[in-house]
Write a protein that holds these residues in place. Sequence first.
Motif, PDB file in Angstrom:
ATOM      1  N   LEU A  35      10.746  53.826  58.853  1.00 43.73           N
ATOM      2  CA  LEU A  35      10.304  53.275  57.574  1.00 43.73           C
ATOM      3  C   LEU A  35      10.921  51.903  57.337  1.00 43.73           C
ATOM      4  O   LEU A  35      10.272  50.994  56.796  1.00 43.73           O
ATOM      5  CB  LEU A  35      10.689  54.241  56.445  1.00 43.73           C
ATOM      6  N   ILE A  36      12.158  51.720  57.746  1.00 44.70           N
ATOM      7  CA  ILE A  36      12.818  50.421  57.582  1.00 44.70           C
ATOM      8  C   ILE A  36      12.303  49.422  58.617  1.00 44.70           C
ATOM      9  O   ILE A  36      12.124  48.238  58.320  1.00 44.70           O
ATOM     10  CB  ILE A  36      14.346  50.586  57.705  1.00 44.70           C
ATOM     11  N   LYS A  37      12.031  49.905  59.831  1.00 45.93           N
ATOM     12  CA  LYS A  37      11.563  48.995  60.882  1.00 45.93           C
ATOM     13  C   LYS A  37      10.127  48.546  60.656  1.00 45.93           C
ATOM     14  O   LYS A  37       9.691  47.568  61.254  1.00 45.93           O
ATOM     15  CB  LYS A  37      11.679  49.686  62.233  1.00 45.93           C
ATOM     16  N   GLY A  38       9.357  49.262  59.826  1.00 40.89           N
ATOM     17  CA  GLY A  38       7.964  48.907  59.600  1.00 40.89           C
ATOM     18  C   GLY A  38       7.009  49.654  60.492  1.00 40.89           C
ATOM     19  O   GLY A  38       5.874  49.213  60.697  1.00 40.89           O
ATOM     20  N   LEU A  39       7.424  50.805  61.038  1.00 41.44           N
ATOM     21  CA  LEU A  39       6.575  51.589  61.930  1.00 41.44           C
ATOM     22  C   LEU A  39       5.882  52.732  61.218  1.00 41.44           C
ATOM     23  O   LEU A  39       5.089  53.446  61.833  1.00 41.44           O
ATOM     24  CB  LEU A  39       7.418  52.142  63.100  1.00 41.44           C
ATOM     25  N   ALA A  40       6.193  52.973  59.933  1.00 44.86           N
ATOM     26  CA  ALA A  40       5.537  54.031  59.169  1.00 44.86           C
ATOM     27  C   ALA A  40       4.185  53.544  58.672  1.00 44.86           C
ATOM     28  O   ALA A  40       3.781  52.392  58.890  1.00 44.86           O
ATOM     29  CB  ALA A  40       6.429  54.462  58.009  1.00 44.86           C
ATOM     30  N   LEU A  87       4.177  42.440  54.776  1.00 41.66           N
ATOM     31  CA  LEU A  87       5.073  43.477  54.260  1.00 41.66           C
ATOM     32  C   LEU A  87       5.033  44.768  55.063  1.00 41.66           C
ATOM     33  O   LEU A  87       5.935  45.596  54.914  1.00 41.66           O
ATOM     34  CB  LEU A  87       4.722  43.780  52.797  1.00 41.66           C
ATOM     35  N   CYS A  88       4.020  44.972  55.889  1.00 39.28           N
ATOM     36  CA  CYS A  88       3.877  46.246  56.597  1.00 39.28           C
ATOM     37  C   CYS A  88       3.897  46.115  58.113  1.00 39.28           C
ATOM     38  O   CYS A  88       3.738  47.119  58.806  1.00 39.28           O
ATOM     39  CB  CYS A  88       2.574  46.942  56.173  1.00 39.28           C
ATOM     40  N   THR A  89       4.068  44.916  58.637  1.00 38.23           N
ATOM     41  CA  THR A  89       4.113  44.715  60.082  1.00 38.23           C
ATOM     42  C   THR A  89       5.559  44.445  60.506  1.00 38.23           C
ATOM     43  O   THR A  89       6.243  43.637  59.874  1.00 38.23           O
ATOM     44  CB  THR A  89       3.230  43.532  60.495  1.00 38.23           C
TER      45      THR A  89
END
Length: 352
Positions: A104-109, A46-48
């Motif tokens: 945030l949408i791409k998963g970089l946050a 979910l976060c990568t």
Amino acid sequence: MAVCLESTVGLEAALASSLFYKLKELQCPPVEGLFLTEPESMQELLCTPSIHRLDILEWICARISPLLQGQFSTLKESQTDVKIKEMARLGFQLMICQAEDLDLIKGLATPQRQLSFMNELVDVIRCPDCATGEAPSCSFEETCMSRVQSTEELLKEMFSSPHFQSVRNPECNPWPSDIKPLLLGGEPLQKRNTLAAKTKDAHLEEYQKMLRETSETLDELKEECSFLGSDALPDSSTVVQALKLAVSDFLLLTSTFSQIYEDEFKAHCSRPAPQISDCGPLFQSVHVSLGICSKELQAIAQFSETSDRIVSAVHSRQVEKEAWGGSSMMTLSSKIEQLRKKYEHFHTALHG
């Protein structure tokens, strides 16, 4: 520091696990075929940044706004940036992120921020009116209105609560001397008192400096405006005497006008203006002169209008083509020129 970091990682893994099982309950297609048991694996999913994670976000956004589902179906696989911008815009409309939060949408946050964002999106789907059924029974606008109404009710309840008023205006009694060091972060009371005394002395010095500068400025102004003092010289009080005389005259004029207004003008202010008689010779002569002037102006206006019409008629006859008893169309000037040539030819043939 290591214990704090370990607790943060454990909290993020717990949040990821909770979110993963929420998606399972909602029967999210990208999650249906996955059998993950470790919270760390769920957090990595979910976060990568990955295509699988974007598919999960795309399904969540489509469940919230059915219009996005139709829009996503028309996009190609290479148009991932368009999908990311649309999902960020949806989050901005739901007031849970900014429209520029593409990372945030791409998963970089940060993982905590990503999980919080996705949890809030899932909570929108899990509202009572939208949690059951294959298609949501409430629209995106109705969901937003429901969230706004619930937030408004919560704010009303909070602001009307007496506890909130007591928080705004707290009545804090002095703490006992043995409790103060604990409340001040465990530092010795003597050290705190020393620091407070130094700060107080610094403020006092600053205030004294400001008072000295203000006093010097007032002394300079007093020297420049010495004629305003009670011990001013007779020749320096001319300005004051002139000012007093002007104020006295103004007061006298004001009171005189007020008296005249009360006696003469006030009676006419509450009724229409008096009717002036037109029987006098002066008014009659003025009336006759105005009537003659009005007639002359009307005549000039009619003359101007007639002249404009004549000019327009002549111009149209010179420009527009007409039929002069034959099949050919020509202007008036061309017809006159044709007749002149015929007459000259006839005259030459007659006298030839």
